[in-house]
Enzyme design. Structure first.
Site, PDB file in Angstrom:
ATOM      1  CB  SER A  16       1.375  19.889   7.886  1.00 27.02           C
ATOM      2  OG  SER A  16       0.478  19.665   6.792  1.00 27.02           O
ATOM      3  N   GLY A  17       2.075  23.136   6.101  1.00 22.63           N
ATOM      4  CA  GLY A  17       2.675  23.661   5.112  1.00 22.63           C
ATOM      5  C   GLY A  17       4.133  24.534   5.696  1.00 22.63           C
ATOM      6  CB  ALA A  49       5.417  26.921  -4.021  1.00 15.59           C
ATOM      7  CD  GLN A  50       5.420  25.128 -11.266  1.00 16.50           C
ATOM      8  OE1 GLN A  50       5.881  25.917 -11.655  1.00 16.50           O
ATOM      9  NE2 GLN A  50       4.683  24.065 -11.379  1.00 16.50           N
ATOM     10  CD  GLU A 120       8.748  34.026  -9.576  1.00 18.96           C
ATOM     11  OE1 GLU A 120       7.972  34.550  -8.710  1.00 18.96           O
ATOM     12  OE2 GLU A 120       9.398  33.153  -9.608  1.00 18.96           O
ATOM     13  CG  HIS A 243      -0.268  31.183 -11.872  1.00 17.58           C
ATOM     14  ND1 HIS A 243       0.045  31.285 -12.844  1.00 17.58           N
ATOM     15  CD2 HIS A 243       0.711  31.753 -10.868  1.00 17.58           C
ATOM     16  CE1 HIS A 243       1.510  31.345 -12.954  1.00 17.58           C
ATOM     17  NE2 HIS A 243       1.920  31.476 -11.529  1.00 17.58           N
ATOM     18  NE  ARG A 289       2.050  35.440  -9.975  1.00 14.80           N
ATOM     19  CZ  ARG A 289       2.430  34.539  -8.980  1.00 14.80           C
ATOM     20  NH1 ARG A 289       1.404  34.270  -7.851  1.00 14.80           N
ATOM     21  NH2 ARG A 289       3.572  33.775  -8.974  1.00 14.80           N
ATOM     22  CG  HIS A 350      -1.947  31.119  -7.654  1.00 13.07           C
ATOM     23  ND1 HIS A 350      -1.299  29.718  -7.566  1.00 13.07           N
ATOM     24  CD2 HIS A 350      -0.862  31.776  -7.494  1.00 13.07           C
ATOM     25  CE1 HIS A 350      -0.257  29.714  -7.322  1.00 13.07           C
ATOM     26  NE2 HIS A 350       0.163  30.846  -7.249  1.00 13.07           N
ATOM     27  NE  ARG A 385       0.833  35.257  -3.833  1.00 12.56           N
ATOM     28  CZ  ARG A 385       1.774  34.550  -4.476  1.00 12.56           C
ATOM     29  NH1 ARG A 385       3.199  34.626  -4.206  1.00 12.56           N
ATOM     30  NH2 ARG A 385       1.326  33.597  -5.560  1.00 12.56           N
TER      31      ARG A 385
END
Length: 536
Positions: A16-17, A49-50, A120, A243, A289, A350, A385
């Site tokens: 349900s995301g 998720a920020q 980012e 992460h 990352r 992560h 990713r």
């Protein structure tokens, strides 16, 4: 209703995301959709998720640039077609979200309002749309509100999917096809049957297989494990993104510190206050990352330190509190004022870059079964990713999966002869300590042996441990009634084996997979593909 079936729907979406709810909303005007959530609807990775969602909105940016940045971050293992497809569909996907009511941050420019785009690691341009530092929360709650108001969408909370039901398992003739799923009603504590014309896995990733993770507790690889048991191939499971910056604090073990902090100028520092990223990469804190996570891991081990530090206190306090209100308040509640002092950080598992193999429509190897979001391997992420491509993938592939399902909907049929789940041969367990012990052992040896830095010997040790645990858990699953912890442990031990076997296949260091035995890269790398038919 036909005996053995408690629920029927055209499309069953497990998860349900952002991926699951986007697909439900895309489908619901033409068919009945049922969405399963393991816990509360919002308790998934999307909500936490920020950073934001990457797409080309800036007039100085191009789709080609987004593609090239993604290919570079993916370290030579991305599928170019998947990357080009995702980047080219990105803006349309974001505009759909905006029409649904998602409120992204804006700024004034030359007397006009435009979206505030941040940058980012790995991105050559500012292309991240965001809602302060709580983008996922804004997306999740907006989609939830829309889905809850739609007459054709049934939202079912506190349901664990147990296994997929296929025509092969039912002994029916013809090509193997998914026809539904057995699901465990956590509130009533019994297994129910759902029949469906199509089933979509949107269950997220598998980072709970590691001792330290930024993910919520539901990220236990359920969809990947179920698809594998149903006969689907998986790929690139060795590429687990750690992460670099998870808050190091006993009261906040899962709290992630967005990469946007470094995008806005935060520095990584040793305990003595000196910076170290310039020693590792010319991109410094904006390196991909995997580079940053290995640098932090290296410095921690070299110095025998419990953590490193992320420092944005050199920026104006007003700037910090405006752009990072969630992080500011969370840290302040723990006694850390990020406008005045550095934040203690450690890497944490992560994101699962591999998963169930799909095409560009989200189709898996099993007829009628789709996989969308982190559960899937589309070829977008390759060996690493790039930041803020994950929610983008959810939106883009939910859109393409909906089109594919629509094209088949008129010809799809239900299967009536689905038997009830049989619990007649199992009993209540009086040995819950077995699950707790195995759970802890699994996550600990995965962290120690299959973590940021690996060796052949560590992988062999991990495989021996996981094979022993698989036997124990199989016997336990056969003898005792289902529980949430048992279902997740059964799935996680399968996930652990897939990660280890993929890691053993890769005789090189690439992206997120770094091994001391093979530090160089091969000239012509290929995805690590595992097939259930070759494992039986």
């Amino acid at each position: 209703m036909t005996a053995g079936i408690e629920h029927s729907t055209d499309v069953l979406i497990i998860g349900s995301g952002a991926a699951g709810l986007t697909l439900a909303l895309k489908l619901a005007n033409k068919c009945q959709v049922m969405v399963l959530a393991k816990g509360p609807l919002a308790e998934g990775s999307t909500y936490y998720a920020q950073g934001g969602i990457a797409a080309v909105f800036d007039e100085d940016d191009t789709i080609e640039s987004h593609v090239e940045d993604t290919l570079i971050a993916g370290a030579g293992l991305c599928d170019r077609k998947a990357v080009e497809f995702t980047a080219s569909e990105g803006r349309r996907a974001l505009e759909w979200l905006i029409r649904k009511g998602v409120d992204f941050d804006e700024e004034e420019h030359d007397g006009h309002s435009r979206y505030h785009l941040t940058r980012e690691g790995g991105h050559s341009h500012r292309r991240i749309l965001h809602a302060a530092d709580a983008t996922g929360k804004e997306v999740q709650l907006t989609l939830e509100q829309q889905a809850s108001q739609h007459a054709n969408i049934t939202l079912m909370e506190r349901y664990n999917a147990v296994d997929l039901i296929t025509t092969d398992k039912l002994g029916l003739a013809g090509d193997n096809k998914v026809v539904g799923a057995y699901v465990w009603n956590r509130s009533a504590e019994h297994v129910e049957t759902i029949r469906a014309k199509f089933v979509v896995l949107a269950t997220g990733g598998a980072s709970k297989v590691y001792q330290y993770t930024s993910n919520p507790d539901v990220a236990s690889g359920d969809g990947i494990a179920m698809a594998w048991r149903a006969g689907c191939r998986v790929a690139n499971m060795e590429f687990n993104q750690f992460h670099p910056t998870c808050l190091y604090h006993t009261e906040a073990r899962n709290f992630l510190l967005t990469e946007a902090l470094r995008g806005e100028g935060a520095h990584l520092k040793r305990p003595d206050g000196t910076r170290f990223m310039p020693d590792f990469d010319e991109r410094e804190e904006l390196a991909p990352r995997d580079v940053v996570a290995r640098a932090i891991d290296f410095e921690m081990k070299r110095l025998g330190a419990d953590c490193m530090y992320l420092d944005i206190s050199h920026k104006p306090a007003e700037f910090v509190t405006k752009h990072f209100p969630t992080i500011y308040q969370r840290c302040l509640g723990l006694g850390i004022d990020i406008t005045k002092q550095p934040i203690p950080v450690v890497p944490a598992a992560h994101y699962t870059c591999g998963g169930v193999m799909t095409d560009l429509d989200g189709k898996t190897d099993l007829n009628g079964l789709y996989a969308v979001g982190e559960v899937a391997y589309t070829g977008l992420h390759g060996a690493n990713r790039m930041a803020s491509n994950s929610l983008l993938e959810c939106l883009v592939f939910a859109r393409s999966a909906s089109r594919s399902i629509f094209n088949q909907l008129d010809d799809a049929k239900w299967i009536d002869d689905i038997p009830h789940w049989d619990e007649s041969q199992v009993t209540d367990s009086d040995e819950h300590v077995v699950i707790a012990h195995n759970w802890h052992e699994l996550r600990l040896f995965m962290w120690d042996y299959v973590g940021i830095v690996r060796t052949d010997k560590r992988l062999q040790r991990a495989l021996r441990r996981v094979e022993m645990l698989k036997g124990e858990i199989h016997d336990y699953y056969s003898d005792f009634k289902i529980s949430n912890d048992l279902l997740e442990l059964r799935n996680l031990v399968q996930i652990a084996e897939l990660i280890i076997r993929c890691a053993m296949m890769r005789k090189e260091s690439r992206g997120l997979h770094y091994t001391l035995d093979y530090p160089e890269q091969l000239e012509n790398p290929t995805p690590s593909v595992l097939s259930p038919s070759q494992s039986n």
